[in-house]
Enzyme design. Structure first.
Site, mmCIF file in Angstrom:
data_model
loop_
_atom_site.group_PDB
_atom_site.id
_atom_site.type_symbol
_atom_site.label_atom_id
_atom_site.label_comp_id
_atom_site.label_asym_id
_atom_site.label_seq_id
_atom_site.Cartn_x
_atom_site.Cartn_y
_atom_site.Cartn_z
ATOM 1 N N CYS A 184 0.823 -1.216 0.000
ATOM 2 C CA CYS A 184 0.000 0.000 0.000
ATOM 3 C C CYS A 184 0.858 1.267 0.000
ATOM 4 O O CYS A 184 0.336 2.374 -0.150
ATOM 5 C CB CYS A 184 -0.909 0.007 1.225
ATOM 6 S SG CYS A 184 0.042 -0.033 2.767
ATOM 7 N N CYS A 199 -2.708 -4.747 6.625
ATOM 8 C CA CYS A 199 -2.056 -3.922 7.654
ATOM 9 C C CYS A 199 -1.527 -4.835 8.766
ATOM 10 O O CYS A 199 -0.429 -4.607 9.292
ATOM 11 C CB CYS A 199 -3.012 -2.884 8.218
ATOM 12 S SG CYS A 199 -3.941 -1.982 6.962
HETATM 13 FE FE1 FES Z 1 -1.174 0.781 4.420
HETATM 14 FE FE2 FES Z 1 -2.910 0.077 6.323
HETATM 15 S S1 FES Z 1 -3.349 0.893 4.367
HETATM 16 S S2 FES Z 1 -0.778 -0.193 6.325
#
Ligand code: FES
Length: 148
Positions: free
Chosen positions: A59, A128
């Site tokens: 992400c 995450c």
């Molecule tokens: Fe990147 Fe949660 S969206 S760590």
């Protein structure tokens, strides 16, 4: 400003907004996640860790984990992240899980363990928890490399 002023109206609006935001966040993520997100646990860098690692997830967010280790056991685990709320919650959960564990035990902590400790995460946030588990694993490996 006097009571009933624009400032009071703004404060009341901000409080109501925060209350609604919290209610919604708890509906989506659950109480445990929101608690760990709003009151982060162990979110502090260590100056001279016995092991550390920094990983950037798919992400684009980064987590860093720091360990203090005595006689093969993790005495303190901390983290920092520039990531989302669930990553802050995941960092808190994984460092709480790691504390007191032997290195072998800590290496077994995975995404599923972090998700369990959080009471789950919505599917789109599950990565995450993986980022947190991977960062802990790499911090333990970093310590093991230093010993070699
Ligand atoms: Fe990147 Fe949660 S969206 S760590």
């Amino acid at each position: 400003m006097s009571p009933g002023s624009k400032s009071d109206d703004l404060d009341a609006f901000a409080e109501e907004f925060q209350r609604l935001f919290l209610e919604e966040a708890i509906k989506i993520y659950g109480e445990r996640v929101v608690d760990l997100w709003r009151k982060p646990r162990n979110m502090v860098p260590l100056e001279r860790p016995d092991g550390s690692a920094r990983i950037t997830g798919p992400c684009g967010d980064t987590m860093e984990c720091f360990l203090e280790i005595e006689k093969g056991r993790i005495t303190r685990a901390t983290f920092v992240t520039n990531g989302c709320g669930p990553s802050i919650a995941s960092g808190g959960a994984v460092t709480e899980l790691a504390k007191g564990k032997t290195l072998e035990e800590a290496l077994k902590i995975d995404q599923a363990n972090v998700l369990d400790a959080l009471g789950g995460l919505p599917g789109e946030s599950a990565h995450c928890a993986k980022l947190a588990a991977m960062t802990l694993t790499e911090a333990v490996r970093d310590h093991l490399r230093q010993k070699d």
